[in-house]
Design a protein around this motif. Sequence first.
Motif, PDB file in Angstrom:
ATOM      1  N   UNK A  83       0.807  -1.214   0.000  1.00  0.00           N
ATOM      2  CA  UNK A  83       0.000   0.000   0.000  1.00  0.00           C
ATOM      3  C   UNK A  83       0.842   1.266   0.000  1.00  0.00           C
ATOM      4  N   UNK A  84       2.167   1.118   0.152  1.00  0.00           N
ATOM      5  CA  UNK A  84       3.034   2.282   0.196  1.00  0.00           C
ATOM      6  C   UNK A  84       2.959   3.001   1.526  1.00  0.00           C
ATOM      7  N   UNK A  85       3.516   4.198   1.570  1.00  0.00           N
ATOM      8  CA  UNK A  85       3.478   4.986   2.790  1.00  0.00           C
ATOM      9  C   UNK A  85       2.048   5.443   3.041  1.00  0.00           C
ATOM     10  N   UNK A  86       1.492   5.072   4.181  1.00  0.00           N
ATOM     11  CA  UNK A  86       0.089   5.360   4.447  1.00  0.00           C
ATOM     12  C   UNK A  86      -0.109   6.217   5.696  1.00  0.00           C
ATOM     13  N   UNK A  87       0.957   6.547   6.414  1.00  0.00           N
ATOM     14  CA  UNK A  87       0.768   7.315   7.628  1.00  0.00           C
ATOM     15  C   UNK A  87       1.991   8.098   8.041  1.00  0.00           C
ATOM     16  N   UNK A  88       1.754   9.202   8.731  1.00  0.00           N
ATOM     17  CA  UNK A  88       2.814  10.049   9.277  1.00  0.00           C
ATOM     18  C   UNK A  88       2.387  10.486  10.677  1.00  0.00           C
ATOM     19  N   UNK A  89       3.296  10.345  11.641  1.00  0.00           N
ATOM     20  CA  UNK A  89       3.034  10.801  13.007  1.00  0.00           C
ATOM     21  C   UNK A  89       4.234  11.620  13.470  1.00  0.00           C
ATOM     22  N   UNK A  90       3.962  12.794  14.026  1.00  0.00           N
ATOM     23  CA  UNK A  90       5.013  13.637  14.592  1.00  0.00           C
ATOM     24  C   UNK A  90       4.608  14.003  16.017  1.00  0.00           C
ATOM     25  N   UNK A  91       5.462  13.682  16.979  1.00  0.00           N
ATOM     26  CA  UNK A  91       5.230  14.052  18.381  1.00  0.00           C
ATOM     27  C   UNK A  91       6.447  14.817  18.887  1.00  0.00           C
ATOM     28  N   UNK A  92       6.194  15.800  19.742  1.00  0.00           N
ATOM     29  CA  UNK A  92       7.285  16.651  20.241  1.00  0.00           C
ATOM     30  C   UNK A  92       7.211  16.726  21.771  1.00  0.00           C
ATOM     31  N   UNK A  93       8.379  16.663  22.396  1.00  0.00           N
ATOM     32  CA  UNK A  93       8.439  16.783  23.849  1.00  0.00           C
ATOM     33  C   UNK A  93       8.196  18.238  24.240  1.00  0.00           C
ATOM     34  N   UNK A  94       7.052  18.505  24.841  1.00  0.00           N
ATOM     35  CA  UNK A  94       6.670  19.867  25.195  1.00  0.00           C
ATOM     36  C   UNK A  94       6.911  20.173  26.665  1.00  0.00           C
ATOM     37  N   UNK A  95       7.000  19.136  27.479  1.00  0.00           N
ATOM     38  CA  UNK A  95       7.382  19.264  28.880  1.00  0.00           C
ATOM     39  C   UNK A  95       8.019  17.944  29.288  1.00  0.00           C
ATOM     40  N   UNK A  96       8.597  17.894  30.427  1.00  0.00           N
ATOM     41  CA  UNK A  96       9.353  16.715  30.839  1.00  0.00           C
ATOM     42  C   UNK A  96       8.499  15.454  30.728  1.00  0.00           C
ATOM     43  N   UNK A  97       8.981  14.493  29.927  1.00  0.00           N
ATOM     44  CA  UNK A  97       8.380  13.163  29.777  1.00  0.00           C
ATOM     45  C   UNK A  97       6.998  13.193  29.131  1.00  0.00           C
ATOM     46  N   UNK A  98       6.603  14.325  28.533  1.00  0.00           N
ATOM     47  CA  UNK A  98       5.308  14.425  27.862  1.00  0.00           C
ATOM     48  C   UNK A  98       5.523  14.812  26.399  1.00  0.00           C
ATOM     49  N   UNK A  99       4.959  14.003  25.521  1.00  0.00           N
ATOM     50  CA  UNK A  99       5.080  14.249  24.087  1.00  0.00           C
ATOM     51  C   UNK A  99       3.710  14.603  23.512  1.00  0.00           C
ATOM     52  N   UNK A 100       3.626  15.786  22.873  1.00  0.00           N
ATOM     53  CA  UNK A 100       2.386  16.219  22.225  1.00  0.00           C
ATOM     54  C   UNK A 100       2.411  15.809  20.757  1.00  0.00           C
ATOM     55  N   UNK A 101       1.332  15.198  20.299  1.00  0.00           N
ATOM     56  CA  UNK A 101       1.233  14.742  18.911  1.00  0.00           C
ATOM     57  C   UNK A 101       0.831  15.932  18.037  1.00  0.00           C
ATOM     58  N   UNK A 102       1.781  16.442  17.270  1.00  0.00           N
ATOM     59  CA  UNK A 102       1.520  17.588  16.404  1.00  0.00           C
ATOM     60  C   UNK A 102       0.780  17.167  15.138  1.00  0.00           C
ATOM     61  N   UNK A 103       1.147  16.007  14.620  1.00  0.00           N
ATOM     62  CA  UNK A 103       0.576  15.526  13.357  1.00  0.00           C
ATOM     63  C   UNK A 103       0.288  14.042  13.485  1.00  0.00           C
ATOM     64  N   UNK A 104      -0.900  13.656  13.127  1.00  0.00           N
ATOM     65  CA  UNK A 104      -1.232  12.240  12.952  1.00  0.00           C
ATOM     66  C   UNK A 104      -2.190  12.175  11.772  1.00  0.00           C
ATOM     67  N   UNK A 105      -1.722  11.587  10.704  1.00  0.00           N
ATOM     68  CA  UNK A 105      -2.563  11.464   9.516  1.00  0.00           C
ATOM     69  C   UNK A 105      -2.339  10.107   8.877  1.00  0.00           C
ATOM     70  N   UNK A 106      -3.354   9.652   8.175  1.00  0.00           N
ATOM     71  CA  UNK A 106      -3.264   8.370   7.481  1.00  0.00           C
ATOM     72  C   UNK A 106      -4.064   8.436   6.187  1.00  0.00           C
TER      73      UNK A 106
END
Length: 606
Positions: free
Chosen positions: A500-523
Motif C-alpha cells: 500500500x506504500x506509505x500510508x501514515x505520518x506521526x510527529x510528536x514533540x516533547x513539550x514538557x518533561x516526559x510528555x510528548x504532544x502529537x503535532x501531526x497524525x494522519x493516514x
Amino acid sequence: MARAPSWGGLEALANTRLDPSRTNVLDRALRKAFPGGPPSDLAMRPVRLAVLSSSTVSHLLPAIRIGGLRRGLWIETYESPFGAYAQDLADPASGLRAFRPDVVLFAHDTPHVTSVLGPGVQDAEAARAQALTRLRQAWRSARDNVRCRVIQQTLMPVALPLMGSNEHRLSGSRRHAVPLINAGLRAAADEEGVDILAIDDAVATHGLAAWHDPVWWLRAKQAVAPSAAPLYGDLVARLLAAGQGLSKKCLVLDLDNTLWGGVVGDDGTAGLVLGQGSAEGEAYLGLQAYARDLASRGIILAVVSKNDAANALDVFDNHPEMLLRRDDIACFLANWDDKATNLRRVAETLNIGLDALVFVDDNPFEREWVRAELPMVAVPELPEDPALYAGRLAEAGYFEALHVTDEDRARGAHYAANAARAAAVSDAGDLAAYLAGLDMRLIWRRFDAVGLPRIVQLINKTNQFNLTTRRITEDEARALITDPHAIALQVRLVDRLGDNGMIGVVVARETEAATYAIETWLMSCRVLGRGVEAAVLAVLAGVVREAGGRHLVGRYRPTPKNAMVRGHYAGLGFTPLATDADGSETFRLALADYRPGPSPIVIAQG
C-alpha cells in the motif's frame, strides 16, 4: 437596493473564462463583499504570496487571487517596490518581512537576468553561470530571511535574434542564452528545493505575442502583457494549490464517444471507431494515451458509463486497439444509474472526496447534470472534435504536481487493490477473519531523506484522516530528522494483495518533561477499517517510552473535512482533558497504563 453578491456566485464566476477586465472587476467585488476573508464555514486555504520582481507585476495580482478562488485558496498578495526586491529581502524592517509570506515568487524579467550577456561577451558560459548564481543567492536569501517556500519563474524568450537560425554561433547572444539559462534554472531548482513556474512552456503553447507586448513593456515595464494576466494567475494558483495538496486525484471517464467513437451497445466492439487508420480513431487513442500517462504518474483512473457492464468490459478486454485495459481502472461502473449517483459511488469506493474527481464526458447534458448535482466535481467543457479532448484536459491543469514519487506511480494499483479488498470483505461477510487472512505488516521508520518527498506530500494533501491538518514545508520536515525533541515516524502497510506504500505520518514533540504532544497524525483513508490506527499507536507508544516519555497528548482540531476522526483519541483509550470554543479537543494517554490489544497486523521496523 442592490443585493450583495454571494460567495457561491463569485466562485461560480471565477470558474468561467474571464478576460483581464472582468478578472479585475471580480477581484474588486470579492474583496469588497468579503473584506475579512472567506466565510469561516468554507474550507478555503489561506496563502500569503509575495511576488518579487525586477519589473511591474501589480496588474497580475488580481488574476492570481481569482485563480486562487478557483482552486480553493484565499490568497493575500504583496508586491516588492519597483526595482528593489533585493533590498526588500535583505532589510529586516522591510514590508516583505512584515508581510511574513508563506511563499515567495521570483518573477524576474528576461532583460534583468540576461544583463550580464551581450554580443560583445566572450565567455558566454561564465556569464550564464553568473546569472544563475545571482538567482541562487536570491532563493537562499528568501529561505534564510523569510523562511518560506520559493517559486522561480522561467524566462520568456523576448530577446531579438541577431543572426537568425544560427544564433547559437554568436557568443553572448541573449536570444540563445534564454533556453540555456532556463535549463540551468530547472537543474538548480531541483538542487535547492525550489519550484518552477514554467512561463517558457506557456509561451511555447500560446505564442510569445500572447504573453509579451513590447508596447506595454516600454510604457509600464510589464514583462507579462495585461492580456495574459488570467493565464498567468491560473498558472501561479495551480502551483500554490499543488503545494497545499489541492490538486485532483482521480480522472473519471465516460466511454461511448469519449474513449472511443460509437455506442458499444449498438455498434458492438468490432464496430467502434478506435485506433490507427482514421483521424477520428486516433483522436480517441490520444485521450486514452494521455489518461494512461497520467495514471503512470499517480492519477487514479475510474469509469462511469451508462452501459451494459458486459458490453463495456468486452471493449477493454478484446478490442485490439485499446490502450487502456481493465487493470488500469481502479473503479469501473457501467450501469444505467445517473452519472452523479455513480460519481458518489466512485468517491465512496476509492475513499476519496468528491472534490478530488475530474469527470470527462462528451455529452453536454451529462456535464451540466453533474455540475448542478455535484459542484465540487471538476467537469471540463469538451470541444466537439475528439482530437482536442486531451489538450483541453491538460490545459485545465487539474493534476498539477510538484514532485512524482514511487508512491505516486503505484497509486492506481493501490486503489484498485483496495477496492478488491473491500469487495472481498463484502463477499466474505466476516471482517475479522478476512483481516486475519490479509497477512498485514506495518513497517515503520523515522523520517529520512529518502522518504521526505512523500512525507511532505502526505502532510500537505491529507484532509480527512488528519487530526490537526497542520501543513509543513520540506525544510521543516527535514529539520525533524535531526530534532532531538521530536519523534517523527513514517509508516507503510503491506499485505498479501500488495504494497500500500506509505500510508501514515506521526510527529510528536516533547513539550514538557516526559510528555510528548502529537503535532501531526494522519493516514491514508484507503487503509481505514483494518485496525491500522491501533498498530500505529503501539509503534508511537513504544518509541516514546524508549525516549523516556511517560505521557502522550493528542489534539483534534476540527476542519470541514476531518469529522471522521473526531472520536479517534477516545477510541484508542486517551482520556479527554479539554474542549476549546472552536471545537478543538485535547486528550492524554498515560503510557504506564497502556497495553496494545490483539491485532491482525504484524509490526516491524524498516
